[in-house]
Write an enzyme that holds these catalytic residues in place. Structure first.
Site, PDB file in Angstrom:
ATOM      1  N   SER A 119      74.954 -13.482  -5.044  1.00 25.95           N
ATOM      2  CA  SER A 119      76.017 -13.159  -5.203  1.00 25.95           C
ATOM      3  C   SER A 119      75.732 -11.731  -3.924  1.00 25.95           C
ATOM      4  CB  SER A 119      77.039 -13.367  -5.896  1.00 25.95           C
ATOM      5  OG  SER A 119      76.845 -14.357  -6.935  1.00 25.95           O
ATOM      6  N   HIS A 140      74.628 -18.763   0.230  1.00 28.46           N
ATOM      7  CA  HIS A 140      75.609 -18.832  -1.067  1.00 28.46           C
ATOM      8  C   HIS A 140      76.757 -19.390  -1.316  1.00 28.46           C
ATOM      9  CE1 HIS A 140      78.834 -15.947  -2.040  1.00 28.46           C
ATOM     10  NE2 HIS A 140      77.710 -16.087  -3.737  1.00 28.46           N
ATOM     11  N   GLU A 152      78.278 -20.062   2.143  1.00 28.02           N
ATOM     12  CA  GLU A 152      77.559 -18.686   3.425  1.00 28.02           C
ATOM     13  C   GLU A 152      76.796 -17.707   3.380  1.00 28.02           C
ATOM     14  OE1 GLU A 152      79.591 -15.184   0.697  1.00 28.02           O
ATOM     15  OE2 GLU A 152      80.156 -13.850   2.611  1.00 28.02           O
ATOM     16  N   ASN A 190      82.105 -11.498  -1.731  1.00 23.01           N
ATOM     17  CA  ASN A 190      82.047 -10.723  -3.373  1.00 23.01           C
ATOM     18  C   ASN A 190      82.877  -9.806  -2.539  1.00 23.01           C
ATOM     19  OD1 ASN A 190      81.543 -12.955  -5.411  1.00 23.01           O
ATOM     20  ND2 ASN A 190      79.442 -12.690  -4.699  1.00 23.01           N
TER      21      ASN A 190
HETATM   22  P1  NAD Z   1      74.335 -18.728 -14.937  1.00 24.82           P
HETATM   23  O1  NAD Z   1      74.315 -18.517 -16.353  1.00 24.82           O
HETATM   24  O2  NAD Z   1      74.882 -20.754 -15.400  1.00 24.82           O
HETATM   25  O3  NAD Z   1      72.770 -20.069 -15.213  1.00 24.82           O
HETATM   26  C1  NAD Z   1      71.964 -19.091 -14.391  1.00 24.82           C
HETATM   27  C2  NAD Z   1      70.751 -19.787 -14.796  1.00 24.82           C
HETATM   28  O4  NAD Z   1      68.774 -19.340 -14.778  1.00 24.82           O
HETATM   29  C3  NAD Z   1      70.265 -19.964 -16.532  1.00 24.82           C
HETATM   30  O5  NAD Z   1      69.909 -21.702 -16.698  1.00 24.82           O
HETATM   31  C4  NAD Z   1      68.459 -19.199 -16.977  1.00 24.82           C
HETATM   32  O6  NAD Z   1      68.315 -20.170 -18.679  1.00 24.82           O
HETATM   33  C5  NAD Z   1      68.149 -19.784 -15.414  1.00 24.82           C
HETATM   34  N1  NAD Z   1      67.397 -18.788 -15.165  1.00 24.82           N
HETATM   35  C6  NAD Z   1      66.837 -17.594 -15.971  1.00 24.82           C
HETATM   36  N2  NAD Z   1      65.615 -16.733 -16.157  1.00 24.82           N
HETATM   37  C7  NAD Z   1      65.089 -17.953 -15.451  1.00 24.82           C
HETATM   38  C8  NAD Z   1      63.606 -17.768 -14.412  1.00 24.82           C
HETATM   39  N3  NAD Z   1      62.913 -16.619 -14.984  1.00 24.82           N
HETATM   40  N4  NAD Z   1      63.139 -19.039 -14.154  1.00 24.82           N
HETATM   41  C9  NAD Z   1      63.818 -20.512 -14.543  1.00 24.82           C
HETATM   42  N5  NAD Z   1      65.785 -20.444 -14.045  1.00 24.82           N
HETATM   43  C10 NAD Z   1      66.112 -19.188 -14.863  1.00 24.82           C
HETATM   44  O7  NAD Z   1      74.268 -18.657 -13.449  1.00 24.82           O
HETATM   45  P2  NAD Z   1      75.083 -19.231 -12.480  1.00 24.82           P
HETATM   46  O8  NAD Z   1      76.590 -18.888 -12.696  1.00 24.82           O
HETATM   47  O9  NAD Z   1      74.585 -20.648 -12.428  1.00 24.82           O
HETATM   48  O10 NAD Z   1      74.766 -18.135 -11.705  1.00 24.82           O
HETATM   49  C11 NAD Z   1      73.483 -18.173 -11.238  1.00 24.82           C
HETATM   50  C12 NAD Z   1      72.937 -17.627  -9.595  1.00 24.82           C
HETATM   51  O11 NAD Z   1      74.294 -17.810  -8.170  1.00 24.82           O
HETATM   52  C13 NAD Z   1      73.593 -16.076  -9.612  1.00 24.82           C
HETATM   53  O12 NAD Z   1      72.886 -15.571  -8.302  1.00 24.82           O
HETATM   54  C14 NAD Z   1      74.853 -15.783  -8.998  1.00 24.82           C
HETATM   55  O13 NAD Z   1      75.070 -14.271  -8.570  1.00 24.82           O
HETATM   56  C15 NAD Z   1      74.961 -17.096  -8.026  1.00 24.82           C
HETATM   57  N6  NAD Z   1      76.348 -17.673  -8.047  1.00 24.82           N
HETATM   58  C16 NAD Z   1      77.277 -17.847  -8.340  1.00 24.82           C
HETATM   59  C17 NAD Z   1      78.746 -18.272  -8.663  1.00 24.82           C
HETATM   60  C18 NAD Z   1      79.515 -18.373  -9.813  1.00 24.82           C
HETATM   61  O14 NAD Z   1      81.086 -18.892  -9.899  1.00 24.82           O
HETATM   62  N7  NAD Z   1      78.848 -18.666 -11.262  1.00 24.82           N
HETATM   63  C19 NAD Z   1      78.931 -18.672  -7.472  1.00 24.82           C
HETATM   64  C20 NAD Z   1      77.728 -17.980  -6.483  1.00 24.82           C
HETATM   65  C21 NAD Z   1      76.317 -17.867  -6.854  1.00 24.82           C
END
Ligand code: NAD
Length: 286
Positions: A119, A140, A152, A190
């Site tokens: 993000s 993104h 994005e 963001n």
């Molecule tokens: P989340 O907490 O729901 O999921 C993250 C996952 O990553 C978890 O299941 C965790 O176990 C896993 N993880 C951690 N370490 C790991 C590793 N070494 N190998 C494999 N998996 C691993 O978070 P999310 O909301 O899905 O966010 C994930 C990414 O997407 C982040 O970079 C976040 O910034 C980005 N993002 C999030 C959103 C949102 O609205 N939540 C929107 C756009 C982008």
């Protein structure tokens, strides 16, 4: 090169959503996370998503089994050697993402693209830990991935035009609308969204309004589909804090300092919808 199999690292809300959209768009998916329990939960979420699409007649009867059969899950990155394109969507922490990208670089065949769903973390920095910086790019997606059109697309300083073009083509094949943004902290979405959410948390902390009133005012006053605090709960307060910290550190302007109330909620483990409690309390997902 024709992309048939997409690798997704991280099976949380974003990784699961990306996997679901890839399956419904006809791709095979290899989904990785740290434990079988997380992967099982993610698979169940994806299958529920496919069920809903079948009920709404967005996919044909019988498609669900085929799509679910195209999903394989793994706690190892080794099967990523067979992936034609990889999207990293693990927890928003720079050290973690750099480690994952370094590992992927050693496993995924040379020339294949490594995209990150970060993000906020600079793509240029993530690309620099690999031996293929020209093949690293920001892709993104928005949350929830199956519903949100935007992707994005962020080129790092080293990202090649070929990588950019192939990523745009894939985003379109996934039914998304890719829009370019430059590699600055928080990119576009963001850079603008996070200060608004952070300000809403300040307004709550300072007693300017109750959570539901702040959200109602922004829904009706700014015509936003969700209020900023409900949106924060959906995104995840841990992710919000990481992102606002990256923007604050990267731009060095005190206007981006994270609200102390946000830190306090994250310290308490109140991460939003995913933990059942954030600015609101969630029972059975509501
Ligand atoms: P989340 O907490 O729901 O999921 C993250 C996952 O990553 C978890 O299941 C965790 O176990 C896993 N993880 C951690 N370490 C790991 C590793 N070494 N190998 C494999 N998996 C691993 O978070 P999310 O909301 O899905 O966010 C994930 C990414 O997407 C982040 O970079 C976040 O910034 C980005 N993002 C999030 C959103 C949102 O609205 N939540 C929107 C756009 C982008």
């Amino acid at each position: 090169m024709e992309i048939k199999t997409i690798g997704v690292v991280g099976a949380g809300q974003m990784g699961g959503g990306i996997a679901q959209v890839a399956l419904t768009s006809g791709f095979k998916v290899v989904l990785n996370d740290v434990s079988d329990a997380v992967l099982e939960k993610s698979r169940a979420g994806i299958e529920k998503g496919l069920d809903i699409l079948e009920r709404k007649e967005k996919i044909r009867a019988g498609d669900k089994e085929r799509m679910a059969g195209n999903l394989s899950t793994t706690t190892s990155l080794d099967p990523f050697t067979d992936c034609d394109f990889v999207v990293e969507a693990a927890t928003e922490r720079e050290a973690l993402k750099l480690e994952i990208l370094r590992k992927l670089d050693g496993i995924v065949l040379p020339g294949r693209i490594l995209a990150t769903n970060t993000s906020s973390i600079p793509i240029t920095r993530i690309a620099a830990v690999t031996r293929r910086p020209e093949s690293v790019i920001g892709m993104h997606f928005m949350n929830p991935v199956p519903l949100m059109k935007l992707v994005e697309v962020i080129r790092g300083l080293q990202t090649s035009r070929e990588t950019n073009d192939a990523t745009i083509k894939l985003a379109v094949a996934l039914g998304k609308e890719p829009v370019p943004a430059n590699d600055f902290p928080g990119f576009v979405a963001n850079r603008i969204l996070m200060p608004m959410i952070n300000e809403a948390i300040y307004a709550l902390m300072e007693g300017v309004g109750k959570a539901e009133d702040i959200d109602a005012i922004m829904r009706m006053g700014a015509n936003h589909p969700m209020g900023p605090l409900a949106l924060a709960d959906l995104i995840g307060l841990d992710t919000i804090l990481e992102v606002i910290n990256v923007i604050h550190d990267g731009l060095g302007d005190s206007k981006y300092r994270p609200c102390p109330l946000l830190r306090k909620y994250v310290d308490a483990g109140y991460l939003g919808k995913k933990t059942g409690r954030g600015f609101y309390i969630y029972e059975r997902g509501r």
